[in-house]
Design a protein around this motif. Sequence first.
Motif, PDB file in Angstrom:
ATOM      1  N   ASP A  49       8.036 -13.453  -3.043  1.00 42.63           N
ATOM      2  CA  ASP A  49       8.297 -12.043  -3.349  1.00 42.63           C
ATOM      3  C   ASP A  49       8.078 -11.820  -4.852  1.00 42.63           C
ATOM      4  O   ASP A  49       9.005 -11.916  -5.655  1.00 42.63           O
ATOM      5  CB  ASP A  49       9.725 -11.680  -2.951  1.00 42.63           C
ATOM      6  N   GLN A  50       6.842 -11.506  -5.203  1.00 42.25           N
ATOM      7  CA  GLN A  50       6.507 -11.365  -6.625  1.00 42.25           C
ATOM      8  C   GLN A  50       7.192 -10.169  -7.258  1.00 42.25           C
ATOM      9  O   GLN A  50       7.648 -10.230  -8.404  1.00 42.25           O
ATOM     10  CB  GLN A  50       4.987 -11.237  -6.775  1.00 42.25           C
ATOM     11  N   LYS A  51       7.284  -9.083  -6.535  1.00 45.70           N
ATOM     12  CA  LYS A  51       7.908  -7.879  -7.084  1.00 45.70           C
ATOM     13  C   LYS A  51       9.361  -8.126  -7.449  1.00 45.70           C
ATOM     14  O   LYS A  51       9.825  -7.710  -8.523  1.00 45.70           O
ATOM     15  CB  LYS A  51       7.804  -6.739  -6.069  1.00 45.70           C
ATOM     16  N   MET A  52      10.092  -8.814  -6.571  1.00 47.23           N
ATOM     17  CA  MET A  52      11.500  -9.121  -6.853  1.00 47.23           C
ATOM     18  C   MET A  52      11.616 -10.116  -8.010  1.00 47.23           C
ATOM     19  O   MET A  52      12.519 -10.023  -8.830  1.00 47.23           O
ATOM     20  CB  MET A  52      12.167  -9.691  -5.612  1.00 47.23           C
ATOM     21  N   GLU A  54       9.748 -10.339 -10.583  1.00 43.35           N
ATOM     22  CA  GLU A  54       9.481  -9.696 -11.865  1.00 43.35           C
ATOM     23  C   GLU A  54      10.592  -8.753 -12.302  1.00 43.35           C
ATOM     24  O   GLU A  54      10.535  -8.215 -13.407  1.00 43.35           O
ATOM     25  CB  GLU A  54       8.168  -8.910 -11.772  1.00 43.35           C
ATOM     26  N   LYS A  55      11.597  -8.601 -11.473  1.00 41.78           N
ATOM     27  CA  LYS A  55      12.650  -7.633 -11.759  1.00 41.78           C
ATOM     28  C   LYS A  55      13.377  -7.933 -13.065  1.00 41.78           C
ATOM     29  O   LYS A  55      13.756  -7.017 -13.800  1.00 41.78           O
ATOM     30  CB  LYS A  55      13.641  -7.606 -10.602  1.00 41.78           C
ATOM     31  N   VAL A  62       5.348 -10.856 -18.226  1.00 42.49           N
ATOM     32  CA  VAL A  62       4.995 -10.419 -16.874  1.00 42.49           C
ATOM     33  C   VAL A  62       3.575 -10.847 -16.500  1.00 42.49           C
ATOM     34  O   VAL A  62       3.336 -11.360 -15.392  1.00 42.49           O
ATOM     35  CB  VAL A  62       5.148  -8.888 -16.747  1.00 42.49           C
ATOM     36  N   ARG A  66       2.471 -13.409 -13.398  1.00 38.02           N
ATOM     37  CA  ARG A  66       1.598 -13.060 -12.275  1.00 38.02           C
ATOM     38  C   ARG A  66       0.477 -14.076 -12.084  1.00 38.02           C
ATOM     39  O   ARG A  66       0.093 -14.383 -10.958  1.00 38.02           O
ATOM     40  CB  ARG A  66       1.008 -11.666 -12.503  1.00 38.02           C
TER      41      ARG A  66
END
Length: 203
Positions: A49-52, A54-55, A62, A66
């Motif tokens: 879960d890349q979005k989570m 990067e939180k 960042v 990625r």
Amino acid sequence: MARIFLAVALVASFFGLTSCMSDDIDKVNLPTDVAAISDPLIAAVKRGDQKMAEKHIAPAFVDDSRVQFAEMSALLKKAPPLVPALYVPKQETFGPNKDEISVTYIAQDGKKWVSAEIRMYRPERGAFEIEYWDVKEAKEPPPLLAHAKQMRTFTNWLMVAITISALLGLALLIWIVKRRTHLIAPDGVQETRRVASTVRDAD
């Protein structure tokens, strides 16, 4: 006396066995505000879960995060659950700075070691942010973990020495007390006295 020496042997055996358990990974208790950031990151990377993930990553890192995310996620997915094994505040002249810390999660997978290092900093009056994270697979444990194990072994044997010294001191004290009692009050020997009798001639 025999019981004291038996206690010495048991203590030495216990700490000796503890020191020999070198493959164990001791889980450290992270501060709540640190665990609130690092635990979700490890879980998110393992899930992919890349979005989570990067939180809580600092904006400056960042892009790098990625680039490495897919490779690092693959390593964690095939690895056993990692546990926090090292918590290291940044050392400064006047002591550790707990606003800049490094946390390392570790797992042993057969003959391989998987480690995830997370570096975090806390802006003034803010929450921790992740400025760097990385996952590695190696044949040897991280050097800091090996050092921590050596320190644990040293501490265990130091405790053995202190405990043995205390028990031997207690044994010596008991022996001295018993010896002193014997000297002050020796075994009773019946004492006999001769009684002189005087016989007067009758007038």
